[in-house]
Scaffold this active site. Sequence first.
Site, short mmCIF file in Angstrom:
data_model
loop_
_atom_site.label_atom_id
_atom_site.label_comp_id
_atom_site.label_asym_id
_atom_site.label_seq_id
_atom_site.Cartn_x
_atom_site.Cartn_y
_atom_site.Cartn_z
CG HIS A 1 -4.74 -7.61 0.83
ND1 HIS A 1 -4.82 -6.76 -0.25
CD2 HIS A 1 -3.68 -7.20 1.57
CE1 HIS A 1 -3.84 -5.87 -0.17
NE2 HIS A 1 -3.14 -6.12 0.92
CB SER B 1 -0.11 -8.51 3.00
OG SER B 1 0.88 -7.57 3.38
CG HIS C 1 -3.03 -2.39 -3.45
ND1 HIS C 1 -2.16 -3.43 -3.23
CD2 HIS C 1 -3.18 -1.76 -2.26
CE1 HIS C 1 -1.80 -3.43 -1.96
NE2 HIS C 1 -2.42 -2.43 -1.35
CG HIS D 1 -6.56 2.18 3.71
ND1 HIS D 1 -5.60 1.21 3.88
CD2 HIS D 1 -6.58 2.44 2.37
CE1 HIS D 1 -5.06 0.90 2.71
NE2 HIS D 1 -5.64 1.63 1.78
CG ASN E 1 -0.70 2.20 11.77
OD1 ASN E 1 -0.70 1.76 10.63
ND2 ASN E 1 -1.00 1.45 12.82
CE1 TYR F 1 -8.28 -6.00 2.53
CE2 TYR F 1 -6.32 -6.67 3.73
CZ TYR F 1 -6.95 -5.81 2.86
OH TYR F 1 -6.25 -4.77 2.30
CD GLU F 2 -8.23 -7.42 -2.02
OE1 GLU F 2 -8.73 -6.80 -3.00
OE2 GLU F 2 -7.05 -7.84 -2.01
CB SER G 1 -0.91 0.02 1.24
OG SER G 1 -1.82 -1.04 1.22
CB ALA H 1 1.41 -0.26 4.65
#
Length: 267
Positions: free
Chosen positions: A77, A206, A55, A241, A229, A79-80, A25, A107
């Site tokens: 990912h 990831s 992306h 995000h 972060n 989670y997608e 990212s 990230a």
Amino acid sequence: MQDAVSFIKSKTGNFTPEIGIILGSGLGSLADDYCEIAVPYADIPGFKTSTVAGHKGRLVFADICGKKIVMMQGRFHYYEGHPMETVVYPVKVMKQLGVKTLIITNAAGGVNTDFKPSDLMIITDHINFMGTNPLIGKNDDTLGVRFPDMSEVYSKKLVTLAENCAQKLGISLHKGVYMALTGPSYETPAEVKMARILGADAVGMSTVPEAIVGHYCSMDILGISCICNKAAGVSTVGLTHSEVIAAADSAKQKFITLVLAILKNLN
């Protein structure tokens, strides 16, 4: 997979990449800067489209520092909603294209309290906390063995090279352990505390599946996290995000400079 390889070669001709880079990212500008050939994921058999902001979703081929490179400008990912076989499919395709060294970037949230947003961390090891493994299912003996050793997923040789390059460039570089969780929700303070107790320095959603499969395919792996972060419980403010993308953006020049130095010195 062979359909994917054949299609890509129809677009790239005799270009045979030796190094693969997965750009996380906010880090896709390296591909923009050096793009020679771009193949959208949507056109490649077996590839899906990326749905995450930051992306672009394409394979980019370029000659950088005298090395032939293929870059994933965006990744898939878990989670997608993709099955794990889709998440790691591009790594297997890169192996079939000729890639021997894989640089994986991401990230990440900083669990280590010494880390600050926009810091870079070289991954020395990982903790798979995703509840699954990308090698589950029938084994493909042409790619790797059924029970691959994971003693050194991240090449110590490449870790040392990255450290030496960073030192010469005057770039501050952490080393640490990356823990992967599924997401897409960010971690709770209790989960971050757990991660720290278990030995993690950074958390993300990831990299670990791709690293497992890359190592399984006998690639040399280098992992680089952009700490975007402070993780929940370390920071007293909520996470978004957009903040992750902004932190990655502020670190991208440092990141690109380091990657280019690594590529230049990579044998």
